[in-house]
Design a protein around this motif. Structure first.
Motif, PDB file in Angstrom:
ATOM      1  N   VAL A 154       0.831  -1.219   0.000  1.00 10.30           N
ATOM      2  CA  VAL A 154       0.000   0.000   0.000  1.00 10.30           C
ATOM      3  C   VAL A 154       0.860   1.261   0.000  1.00 10.30           C
ATOM      4  N   THR A 155       2.035   1.196   0.624  1.00  9.93           N
ATOM      5  CA  THR A 155       2.896   2.381   0.596  1.00  9.93           C
ATOM      6  C   THR A 155       3.559   2.524  -0.776  1.00  9.93           C
ATOM      7  N   ALA A 156       3.950   1.399  -1.375  1.00  6.12           N
ATOM      8  CA  ALA A 156       4.533   1.473  -2.726  1.00  6.12           C
ATOM      9  C   ALA A 156       3.504   2.022  -3.715  1.00  6.12           C
ATOM     10  N   VAL A 165      -7.195   0.240  -0.333  1.00  4.02           N
ATOM     11  CA  VAL A 165      -7.686  -0.039   1.012  1.00  4.02           C
ATOM     12  C   VAL A 165      -7.577  -1.547   1.241  1.00  4.02           C
ATOM     13  N   ILE A 166      -6.772  -1.878   2.247  1.00  7.33           N
ATOM     14  CA  ILE A 166      -6.717  -3.277   2.690  1.00  7.33           C
ATOM     15  C   ILE A 166      -8.082  -3.567   3.277  1.00  7.33           C
ATOM     16  N   ASN A 167      -8.676  -4.701   2.953  1.00  7.32           N
ATOM     17  CA  ASN A 167      -9.999  -4.956   3.533  1.00  7.32           C
ATOM     18  C   ASN A 167     -10.292  -6.435   3.691  1.00  7.32           C
ATOM     19  N   SER A 168     -11.111  -6.673   4.731  1.00 12.28           N
ATOM     20  CA  SER A 168     -11.620  -8.026   4.972  1.00 12.28           C
ATOM     21  C   SER A 168     -12.940  -8.238   4.249  1.00 12.28           C
ATOM     22  N   GLN A 169     -13.622  -7.124   3.939  1.00 12.24           N
ATOM     23  CA  GLN A 169     -14.947  -7.273   3.326  1.00 12.24           C
ATOM     24  C   GLN A 169     -14.883  -8.082   2.031  1.00 12.24           C
ATOM     25  N   SER A 192      -7.799  -8.918   1.160  1.00  8.33           N
ATOM     26  CA  SER A 192      -8.100  -8.269  -0.113  1.00  8.33           C
ATOM     27  C   SER A 192      -7.582  -6.825  -0.071  1.00  8.33           C
ATOM     28  N   ILE A 193      -7.076  -6.342  -1.194  1.00 11.98           N
ATOM     29  CA  ILE A 193      -6.665  -4.934  -1.285  1.00 11.98           C
ATOM     30  C   ILE A 193      -7.286  -4.346  -2.546  1.00 11.98           C
ATOM     31  N   ALA A 194      -8.176  -3.382  -2.376  1.00  8.67           N
ATOM     32  CA  ALA A 194      -8.720  -2.646  -3.532  1.00  8.67           C
ATOM     33  C   ALA A 194      -7.671  -1.635  -3.961  1.00  8.67           C
ATOM     34  N   LEU A 195      -7.550  -1.426  -5.274  1.00  4.60           N
ATOM     35  CA  LEU A 195      -6.491  -0.545  -5.780  1.00  4.60           C
ATOM     36  C   LEU A 195      -6.978   0.239  -7.000  1.00  4.60           C
ATOM     37  N   GLY A 196      -6.602   1.492  -7.061  1.00  5.11           N
ATOM     38  CA  GLY A 196      -6.949   2.311  -8.225  1.00  5.11           C
ATOM     39  C   GLY A 196      -6.539   3.756  -8.006  1.00  5.11           C
ATOM     40  N   TRP A 197      -6.911   4.591  -8.974  1.00  6.78           N
ATOM     41  CA  TRP A 197      -6.583   6.024  -8.876  1.00  6.78           C
ATOM     42  C   TRP A 197      -7.602   6.691  -7.962  1.00  6.78           C
ATOM     43  N   PRO A 198      -7.149   7.391  -6.909  1.00 12.00           N
ATOM     44  CA  PRO A 198      -8.096   8.004  -5.973  1.00 12.00           C
ATOM     45  C   PRO A 198      -8.997   9.045  -6.641  1.00 12.00           C
ATOM     46  N   ASP A 199     -10.280   9.003  -6.291  1.00  4.43           N
ATOM     47  CA  ASP A 199     -11.229  10.040  -6.700  1.00  4.43           C
ATOM     48  C   ASP A 199     -11.170  11.125  -5.627  1.00  4.43           C
ATOM     49  N   ASP A 200     -10.526  12.237  -5.966  1.00  3.79           N
ATOM     50  CA  ASP A 200     -10.311  13.276  -4.953  1.00  3.79           C
ATOM     51  C   ASP A 200     -11.600  13.979  -4.536  1.00  3.79           C
TER      52      ASP A 200
END
Ligand SMILES: Cc1cc2nc3c(=O)[nH]c(=O)nc-3n(C[C@H](O)[C@H](O)[C@H](O)COP(=O)(O)O)c2cc1C
Length: 224
Positions: A154-156, A165-169, A192-200
């Motif tokens: 997540v930091t990389a 967002v790391i998530n258990s859901q 699970s880790i959701a990943l993408g370009w943040p929506d500011d």
């Protein structure tokens, strides 16, 4: 970005732009993340990086099963419900998120929508399932190692402008994930880790969660 900037700037991202994330960029991030230390350098982690139609099938399967009341089926121990300081912190960040999103305490429908968002992996274009080798199941070092690689991941990602967002859901209905991601039998699903370009423009993305102080967390022994 400098290290401090990455660590202090990173926060969980729960709203994403629909734009695709190049496979090569994700591979680069995984390469950085895998510099994480692990017990005896065993590197028990593996990654299923999912996008497109398979991810949509997982979103649908998760949502349908949760709405149908299918009990959670994670592949690792979850422990008791939080109490005391842990419960206070859990409620604290939930309040921050609901306040940012304008979700009132009594608004059951809006709260349900929020929870379902998690089961859809926050509508992120990519979801990374961290698994570990079943051969090292049973050692507490294994989830420790997976946590190390997840933090590095997540930091990389943040250093490259990507949110996560790391998530258990996403893995509460593990059979759905296992089927649609084609997860091998010799792998245990960890997180699970959701990943993408943040929506500011997504309000919850601005939330900066609190931390207990170093004084509360650390016991210094042998210092004067
Ligand atoms: C093991 C783990 C499980 C998590 N599960 C969820 C989840 O299911 N849904 C969610 O919205 N956030 C989840 N999170 C994100 C945490 O809520 C978040 O990391 C924490 O509140 C600190 O906020 P920050 O990441 O913005 O610093 C999880 C984080 C971890 C490390």
């Amino acid at each position: 970005m400098q290290f401090d900037e990455v660590v202090l700037g990173r926060r969980s991202i729960r709203g994403y732009k629909p734009d695709a994330v190049p496979q090569a960029l994700i591979a680069e991030i995984l390469g950085l993340a895998m510099r994480a230390p692990s017990s005896m350098n065993t590197q028990p982690w593996n990654f299923y990086v999912i996008t497109g139609e398979p991810l949509d099938r997982i979103r649908r399967g998760n949502t349908e099963r949760m709405l149908a009341g299918v009990p959670q089926s994670r592949e690792f121990r979850t422990g008791e419900a939080f109490a005391g300081a842990h419960r206070d912190r859990q409620i604290g960040v939930a309040k921050q998120l609901f306040s940012a999103m304008g979700i009132a305490r009594e608004d059951a429908a809006a709260r349900q929508d929020w929870v379902l968002r998690g089961f859809r992996q926050f509508d992120a274009p990519v979801c990374i399932i961290i698994t570990y080798d079943r051969a090292v199941d049973g050692s507490d070092d294994t989830p420790f190692d997976c946590g190390a690689v997840a933090t590095a991941l997540v930091t990389a990602a943040w250093s490259r402008g990507l949110g996560t967002v790391i998530n258990s859901q996403g893995i509460m209905q593990s059979p759905v994930v296992r089927e649609h991601a084609g997860i091998a039998d010799d792998q245990v699903i960890m997180k699970s880790i959701a990943l993408g370009w943040p929506d500011d423009t997504f309000p919850a993305n601005a939330v900066v969660s609190t931390r207990k102080s170093v004084e509360e967390a650390a016991v210094f022994v042998g210092f004067d």
